[in-house]
Write a protein that holds these residues in place. Structure first.
Motif, mmCIF file in Angstrom:
data_model
loop_
_atom_site.group_PDB
_atom_site.id
_atom_site.type_symbol
_atom_site.label_atom_id
_atom_site.label_comp_id
_atom_site.label_asym_id
_atom_site.label_seq_id
_atom_site.Cartn_x
_atom_site.Cartn_y
_atom_site.Cartn_z
ATOM 1 N N ARG A 133 0.868 -1.179 0.000
ATOM 2 C CA ARG A 133 0.000 0.000 0.000
ATOM 3 C C ARG A 133 0.899 1.221 0.000
ATOM 4 O O ARG A 133 1.892 1.273 0.719
ATOM 5 N N HIS A 137 0.049 6.060 -4.641
ATOM 6 C CA HIS A 137 -0.962 5.324 -5.405
ATOM 7 C C HIS A 137 -2.365 5.696 -4.922
ATOM 8 O O HIS A 137 -3.256 5.988 -5.723
ATOM 9 N N ASP A 138 -2.555 5.696 -3.610
ATOM 10 C CA ASP A 138 -3.869 6.025 -3.051
ATOM 11 C C ASP A 138 -4.276 7.461 -3.392
ATOM 12 O O ASP A 138 -5.433 7.726 -3.720
ATOM 13 N N CYS A 140 -3.259 9.441 -5.960
ATOM 14 C CA CYS A 140 -3.577 9.601 -7.384
ATOM 15 C C CYS A 140 -4.939 8.990 -7.696
ATOM 16 O O CYS A 140 -5.728 9.576 -8.447
ATOM 17 N N SER A 141 -5.227 7.844 -7.098
ATOM 18 C CA SER A 141 -6.534 7.206 -7.296
ATOM 19 C C SER A 141 -7.647 8.083 -6.724
ATOM 20 O O SER A 141 -8.667 8.293 -7.380
ATOM 21 N N GLU A 142 -7.442 8.589 -5.525
ATOM 22 C CA GLU A 142 -8.444 9.447 -4.894
ATOM 23 C C GLU A 142 -8.687 10.718 -5.721
ATOM 24 O O GLU A 142 -9.816 11.200 -5.808
ATOM 25 N N CYS A 145 -7.110 10.230 -10.972
ATOM 26 C CA CYS A 145 -6.159 10.007 -12.065
ATOM 27 C C CYS A 145 -5.083 9.023 -11.628
ATOM 28 O O CYS A 145 -3.915 9.395 -11.489
ATOM 29 N N PRO A 146 -5.469 7.757 -11.438
ATOM 30 C CA PRO A 146 -4.490 6.757 -10.994
ATOM 31 C C PRO A 146 -3.324 6.586 -11.956
ATOM 32 O O PRO A 146 -2.243 6.156 -11.550
ATOM 33 N N GLU A 147 -3.526 6.958 -13.217
ATOM 34 C CA GLU A 147 -2.455 6.825 -14.203
ATOM 35 C C GLU A 147 -1.233 7.678 -13.864
ATOM 36 O O GLU A 147 -0.116 7.372 -14.282
ATOM 37 N N CYS A 149 0.187 7.914 -11.054
ATOM 38 C CA CYS A 149 1.069 7.172 -10.150
ATOM 39 C C CYS A 149 2.200 6.489 -10.915
ATOM 40 O O CYS A 149 3.310 6.356 -10.395
ATOM 41 N N GLY A 175 1.313 1.256 -9.002
ATOM 42 C CA GLY A 175 0.912 2.252 -9.995
ATOM 43 C C GLY A 175 0.781 1.697 -11.397
ATOM 44 O O GLY A 175 0.092 2.266 -12.240
#
Length: 189
Positions: A133, A137-138, A140-142, A145-147, A149, A175
């Motif tokens: 974890r 990563h968390d 960017c996802s929140e 735009c997880p990309e 990461c 990521g």
């Protein structure tokens, strides 16, 4: 980042993009559920959120997601990585650099609440840490735009991959859609 934006887009547009990015960081900070400690809050505000914020602002201003992604990549590659590579090059001159790097890396990744990690193995000339974890990563996802990461993962690859006294080996990252980020380091002979 402000200087980078001014260099890239000129004084007026660069300052406006910086203002909008700063405003977006504030909005992301006000909305986040990830700032559960001072360290996490400071890291989100001062290290992480500016990159997804810039990406989102550029996309809102008419750039395609690919173009916005490329601008954030350019910033990380030409500004952030250049600075950190110089720091690592200086630190590599320290006697016993591998031993110091190993102790600091293990302590930071296994005791900080920025990651959930485990020390997989640690020997005289190598060590491995698995991260399951990651705040980057968390965040960017929140932010939606997880990309983005993947760009932070790329920074690790670039910075650690260019160490002269340490070999960096990696099979995957959160990521990039893997189950964990594996950090394997071997002392170069």
């Amino acid at each position: 980042m402000e200087e980078f934006l001014i260099d890239k887009y000129g004084e007026n547009k660069g300052k406006e993009l910086w203002r909008l990015t700063s405003d977006k960081v504030t909005k992301l900070m006000n909305k986040t559920k990830l700032a559960t400690s001072k360290d996490r809050k400071d890291t989100l505000k001062n290290v992480i959120f500016s990159k997804p914020a810039l990406y989102l602002v550029l996309h809102e201003k008419g750039l395609s997601k690919e173009e916005a992604y490329d601008v954030v990549y350019e910033f990380l590659h030409t500004v952030v990585c250049v600075k950190s590579k110089k720091q690592y090059q200086t630190m590599e001159k320290i006697p016993c650099f591998f031993t110091i790097f190993k102790k600091v890396f293990i302590k930071k990744t296994t005791t900080s609440d920025l990651w959930t990690s485990s020390l997989k193995c640690s020997g005289k000339d190598s060590f491995e840490v698995d991260i399951t974890r990651c705040l980057w990563h968390d965040a960017c996802s929140e932010a939606g735009c997880p990309e983005i990461c993947k760009l932070f993962c790329g920074n690790d690859d670039e910075n650690f991959g260019e160490l002269r006294k340490i070999k960096f080996i990696r099979k995957g990252t959160l990521g990039r859609g893997d189950k964990m980020c594996d950090f394997m380091f071997e002392k170069r002979k």
